[in-house]
Motif scaffolding. Structure first.
Motif, mmCIF file in Angstrom:
data_model
loop_
_atom_site.group_PDB
_atom_site.id
_atom_site.type_symbol
_atom_site.label_atom_id
_atom_site.label_comp_id
_atom_site.label_asym_id
_atom_site.label_seq_id
_atom_site.Cartn_x
_atom_site.Cartn_y
_atom_site.Cartn_z
ATOM 1 N N PRO A 405 14.703 26.756 12.443
ATOM 2 C CA PRO A 405 15.025 26.197 13.760
ATOM 3 C C PRO A 405 15.073 24.672 13.695
ATOM 4 O O PRO A 405 14.414 24.060 12.853
ATOM 5 C CB PRO A 405 13.856 26.663 14.632
ATOM 6 C CG PRO A 405 12.759 27.012 13.692
ATOM 7 C CD PRO A 405 13.368 27.349 12.376
ATOM 8 N N ARG A 406 15.879 24.086 14.542
ATOM 9 C CA ARG A 406 15.998 22.627 14.580
ATOM 10 C C ARG A 406 15.962 22.164 16.023
ATOM 11 O O ARG A 406 16.494 22.827 16.903
ATOM 12 C CB ARG A 406 17.338 22.216 13.977
ATOM 13 C CG ARG A 406 17.202 21.299 12.778
ATOM 14 C CD ARG A 406 18.526 20.691 12.343
ATOM 15 N NE ARG A 406 19.644 21.602 12.405
ATOM 16 C CZ ARG A 406 20.198 22.203 11.342
ATOM 17 N NH1 ARG A 406 19.722 21.998 10.149
ATOM 18 N NH2 ARG A 406 21.229 23.001 11.482
ATOM 19 N N GLU A 407 15.343 21.023 16.246
ATOM 20 C CA GLU A 407 15.325 20.435 17.588
ATOM 21 C C GLU A 407 16.741 20.036 17.996
ATOM 22 O O GLU A 407 17.496 19.553 17.151
ATOM 23 C CB GLU A 407 14.466 19.164 17.588
ATOM 24 C CG GLU A 407 12.987 19.400 17.407
ATOM 25 C CD GLU A 407 12.401 20.175 18.587
ATOM 26 O OE1 GLU A 407 12.648 19.763 19.735
ATOM 27 O OE2 GLU A 407 11.722 21.201 18.351
ATOM 28 N N PRO A 408 17.071 20.179 19.284
ATOM 29 C CA PRO A 408 18.397 19.709 19.730
ATOM 30 C C PRO A 408 18.568 18.215 19.454
ATOM 31 O O PRO A 408 17.591 17.469 19.481
ATOM 32 C CB PRO A 408 18.374 19.959 21.237
ATOM 33 C CG PRO A 408 17.306 20.968 21.452
ATOM 34 C CD PRO A 408 16.307 20.807 20.363
ATOM 35 N N VAL A 409 19.780 17.804 19.186
ATOM 36 C CA VAL A 409 20.029 16.370 18.988
ATOM 37 C C VAL A 409 20.483 15.757 20.311
ATOM 38 O O VAL A 409 20.971 16.450 21.195
ATOM 39 C CB VAL A 409 21.118 16.111 17.922
ATOM 40 C CG1 VAL A 409 20.610 16.445 16.546
ATOM 41 C CG2 VAL A 409 22.401 16.863 18.246
ATOM 42 N N GLU A 410 20.320 14.461 20.393
ATOM 43 C CA GLU A 410 20.769 13.775 21.598
ATOM 44 C C GLU A 410 22.293 13.652 21.554
ATOM 45 O O GLU A 410 22.841 13.211 20.540
ATOM 46 C CB GLU A 410 20.122 12.385 21.639
ATOM 47 C CG GLU A 410 20.044 11.831 23.039
ATOM 48 C CD GLU A 410 19.357 10.477 23.030
ATOM 49 O OE1 GLU A 410 19.963 9.534 23.573
ATOM 50 O OE2 GLU A 410 18.234 10.386 22.478
ATOM 51 N N LEU A 411 22.927 14.064 22.635
ATOM 52 C CA LEU A 411 24.391 14.003 22.637
ATOM 53 C C LEU A 411 24.868 12.603 23.016
ATOM 54 O O LEU A 411 24.161 11.851 23.693
ATOM 55 C CB LEU A 411 24.952 15.039 23.616
ATOM 56 C CG LEU A 411 24.649 16.496 23.257
ATOM 57 C CD1 LEU A 411 25.218 17.437 24.321
ATOM 58 C CD2 LEU A 411 25.189 16.862 21.880
#
Ligand code: TRP
Length: 446
Positions: A405-411
């Motif tokens: 799993p990976r943390e969402p990135v800032e768009l």
């Protein structure tokens, strides 16, 4: 049927792009290829979706429109989002001991995609293909080159437990060959002639070759790793000249839909230009200077300083007065690939375009940036021992298909100017007298 129309025929503006030949009078018009090959341009929407689904920021080559074209990438993303694994397939026809910088672009990007999707990757080394299509060496020569080239490929950093590299000459058989045979049976000689321009004067190795390149795009070719019940989605990163093989693979999948075959998704890169100008890709088969991954720093710098085609003016005075032409300047094209900081790239573009930065200066920046990439590669390459190679070629091991799993990135705020809309000249128009018909803002990185 997809658009399988004649890949080998000159079109009006005289550009030829086939798996065997890439030729153009001026910079390649990639938008025309998208039309002709029935692809979709990569735009900001799909880049945003890519970031949301993979939780990984877009590679600069996506943002800058260098990987510029795709088919069914959205479907691949949907599958991945739904929790299904997708796998990657790419390949290399080993023709020379050392790979050059242009050869590395698809592999460097594939490494990024492997990380982004946490995906299993198969790499086909088509030593048989090169034996069919080249002259002057015996079959074992090409087979041996597979292992030389594997070093450059492994040095890109592929995951040892998620990557299988295979030589066609050594491994064809079993499930992979079953798919080759099915594709052969579904394909007529007339189709091969239509798609590739091959005819009965070609040797039959060449004529049948497309079936061998298409087969790994189906997951049941690798039942030990991917299973053979349900098909997995396949994404194939490649240079655009390889697309005809996958148009054929997609047609085949369509015919075999009822058996579960899925059309492979594809993603295409432009060609890295050669040092002599934007009209030709980097190549090892002509006499133009080429940057090999095994070159030493001194030689690389020398090749760049002496050969990189300059968009600068003939005299210092004239250059200061009207500035350089970013669109034809080879050093600038390379910075678009290898200098990943957009701000710095724009500064250089402005300085060079205004005449404040000189030709020798931009070439020096190119040399610094390219040397960094190659020296890093060489550092990694020496670590690729025979034991490491054996590991990557061993099909009988346990592969890791897990997804971390990976943390969402800032768009980003705005994606509308990304991908094929990315303006690599930052709004700067060319010197008046050099202005040709500029149809597409994005032709710069051709
Ligand atoms: N035909 C490619 C070459 O000449 C090698 C290759 C084999 C390949 N399978 C592939 C390239 C799949 C892209 C995708 O180098």
């Amino acid at each position: 049927m997809e658009n399988n129309g004649n890949t080998n025929i000159h079109n009006e503006d005289e550009q030829i792009v086939t798996p065997w030949k890439v030729e153009s009078k001026s910079a390649i018009n990639y938008m025309k290829l998208i039309d002709k090959f029935g692809c979709e341009p990569i735009d900001g929407n799909i880049i945003k979706r890519f970031e949301q689904v993979t939780n990984m920021k877009a590679h600069p080559w996506l943002r800058r429109g260098i990987f510029f074209s795709q088919k069914d990438l959205a479907k691949a993303l949907n599958n991945y989002e739904a929790g299904k694994n997708i796998y990657l397939y790419t390949g290399r026809g080993p023709t020379s001991e050392a790979m050059h910088l242009g050869h590395m672009i698809p592999f460097m990007f594939t490494k990024y995609l492997q990380d982004a999707f946490d995906a299993f990757l198969v790499v086909q080394l088509s030593d048989d293909e090169k034996y069919f299509f080249k002259d002057g060496h015996d079959i074992d020569y090409y087979n041996a080159l597979s292992y030389q080239n594997a070093k450059d490929i492994i040095a890109c950093g592929f995951h040892p437990d998620k990557t299988l590299i295979f030589s066609n000459l050594e491994t064809l058989g079993g499930a992979l060959y079953k798919n080759v045979a099915k594709i052969m049976k579904a394909t007529t000689g007339n189709q091969i002639r239509g798609i590739y321009g091959l005819d009965l004067n070609n040797n039959i190795g060449q004529i049948s070759w497309p079936c061998f390149q298409a087969a790994p795009a189906f997951s049941n070719s690798f039942p030990e790793v991917l299973g053979d019940k349900e098909h997995s989605y396949c994404l194939v990163p490649m240079a655009i000249d390889q697309d005809p093989y996958f148009r054929m693979a997609r047609d085949f999948a369509d015919k075999r839909k009822s058996e579960g075959y899925i059309k492979p998704a594809v993603i295409h890169t432009k060609f890295l230009v050669g040092l002599c100008g934007v009209n030709a890709k980097m190549s090892s088969s002509d006499n133009s200077p080429t940057i090999y991954m095994t070159d030493n720093e001194k030689d690389i710098r020398k090749k760049i300083m002496t050969h990189a085609f300059s968009g600068g003016q003939e005299t210092l005075e004239k250059h200061r007065a009207i500035g350089g032409d970013l669109e034809v300047d080879v050093a600038y094209q390379y910075l678009c690939y290898f200098l990943h900081d957009d701000k710095r790239l724009e500064e250089i573009a402005r300085a060079y375009r205004s005449g404040q930065m000189l030709s020798g200066e931009i070439k020096k920046i190119m040399a610094d940036v390219v040397c960094l990439v190659i020296l890093h590669h060489q550092n990694e390459r020496v670590k690729v021992t025979q034991k490491v190679i054996d590991h990557f070629f061993n099909a009988n091991r346990k592969f890791d298909l897990s997804r971390a799993p990976r943390e969402p990135v800032e768009l980003d705020e705005d994606y509308s100017l990304y991908g094929f809309n990315f303006d690599l000249t930052f709004g700067l128009t060319g010197p008046e007298e050099n202005q040709s018909n500029k149809t597409y803002i994005n032709n710069i990185s051709n």
